[in-house]
Design a protein around this motif. Structure first.
Motif, short mmCIF file in Angstrom:
data_model
loop_
_atom_site.label_atom_id
_atom_site.label_comp_id
_atom_site.label_asym_id
_atom_site.label_seq_id
_atom_site.Cartn_x
_atom_site.Cartn_y
_atom_site.Cartn_z
N LEU A 1 -40.81 -46.03 -14.48
CA LEU A 1 -39.91 -45.19 -15.26
C LEU A 1 -38.55 -45.85 -15.35
O LEU A 1 -37.98 -46.25 -14.35
N LYS A 2 -38.02 -45.98 -16.56
CA LYS A 2 -36.67 -46.50 -16.75
C LYS A 2 -35.71 -45.33 -16.69
O LYS A 2 -35.73 -44.43 -17.52
N VAL A 3 -34.89 -45.31 -15.65
CA VAL A 3 -33.95 -44.22 -15.42
C VAL A 3 -32.67 -44.47 -16.21
O VAL A 3 -32.17 -45.60 -16.26
N THR A 4 -32.15 -43.41 -16.84
CA THR A 4 -30.89 -43.47 -17.56
C THR A 4 -30.01 -42.31 -17.07
O THR A 4 -30.46 -41.46 -16.30
N LYS A 5 -28.79 -42.25 -17.57
CA LYS A 5 -27.89 -41.14 -17.23
C LYS A 5 -28.44 -39.81 -17.73
O LYS A 5 -28.09 -38.76 -17.22
N ASP A 6 -29.31 -39.86 -18.74
CA ASP A 6 -29.88 -38.64 -19.31
C ASP A 6 -31.15 -38.19 -18.59
O ASP A 6 -31.67 -37.10 -18.88
N SER A 7 -31.67 -38.98 -17.67
CA SER A 7 -32.87 -38.61 -16.92
C SER A 7 -32.54 -37.41 -16.03
O SER A 7 -31.48 -37.36 -15.41
N LYS B 1 -27.64 -39.56 -1.16
CA LYS B 1 -26.49 -40.38 -0.77
C LYS B 1 -25.25 -40.02 -1.60
O LYS B 1 -24.15 -39.92 -1.06
N TYR B 2 -25.42 -39.83 -2.90
CA TYR B 2 -24.29 -39.58 -3.79
C TYR B 2 -23.99 -38.10 -4.03
O TYR B 2 -22.85 -37.72 -4.22
N PHE B 3 -25.03 -37.26 -4.05
CA PHE B 3 -24.86 -35.86 -4.41
C PHE B 3 -25.04 -34.90 -3.24
O PHE B 3 -24.81 -33.71 -3.39
N GLY B 4 -25.51 -35.38 -2.11
CA GLY B 4 -25.82 -34.50 -0.98
C GLY B 4 -27.21 -33.91 -1.13
O GLY B 4 -27.92 -34.19 -2.09
N ASN B 5 -27.62 -33.10 -0.17
CA ASN B 5 -28.98 -32.57 -0.23
C ASN B 5 -29.08 -31.22 -0.95
O ASN B 5 -30.15 -30.66 -1.07
N GLY B 6 -27.99 -30.71 -1.46
CA GLY B 6 -28.01 -29.45 -2.20
C GLY B 6 -28.84 -29.52 -3.47
O GLY B 6 -29.35 -28.50 -3.94
N ASN C 1 -18.02 -36.16 -9.22
CA ASN C 1 -17.00 -37.20 -9.41
C ASN C 1 -17.49 -38.58 -8.95
O ASN C 1 -16.82 -39.29 -8.21
N MET C 2 -18.70 -38.92 -9.40
CA MET C 2 -19.32 -40.21 -9.06
C MET C 2 -19.54 -41.02 -10.33
O MET C 2 -19.50 -40.51 -11.44
N ASP C 3 -19.80 -42.30 -10.15
CA ASP C 3 -20.07 -43.22 -11.25
C ASP C 3 -21.56 -43.20 -11.59
O ASP C 3 -22.38 -43.73 -10.83
N ALA C 4 -21.91 -42.57 -12.71
CA ALA C 4 -23.31 -42.45 -13.11
C ALA C 4 -23.98 -43.81 -13.28
O ALA C 4 -25.14 -43.99 -12.90
#
Length: 70
Positions: A6-12, A30-35, A55-58
């Motif tokens: 699967l090619k992952v994009t910001k829209d995935s 790692k970036y968003f937490g486990n929520g 507030n992370m770099d997609a």
């Protein structure tokens, strides 16, 4: 041997990515937490949306997921 990955994009959507890409769950956590894993929006919210909310770099997150071996 070539594998169709699967090619992952910001829209995935986050849900699809963690279901279909081995190791992606750890990157999302790692970036968003486990929520994310208990949120009902996981199947409709994109990596781009999650990145904006946290507030992370997609682009960085997408690259890290696409660089996973699988």
């Amino acid at each position: 041997m070539t594998e169709n990955k699967l090619k992952v994009t910001k829209d995935s959507t986050i849900g699809q990515v963690i279901r279909d890409v081995p190791g992606a769950k750890a990157v999302i956590e790692k970036y968003f937490g486990n929520g994310c894993f208990t949120c009902q929006g996981i199947n409709v919210e994109s990596i781009g949306f999650g990145s904006m909310m946290h507030n992370m770099d997609a682009d960085k997150i997408v690259k890290e997921i696409n660089d996973l071996e699988g």
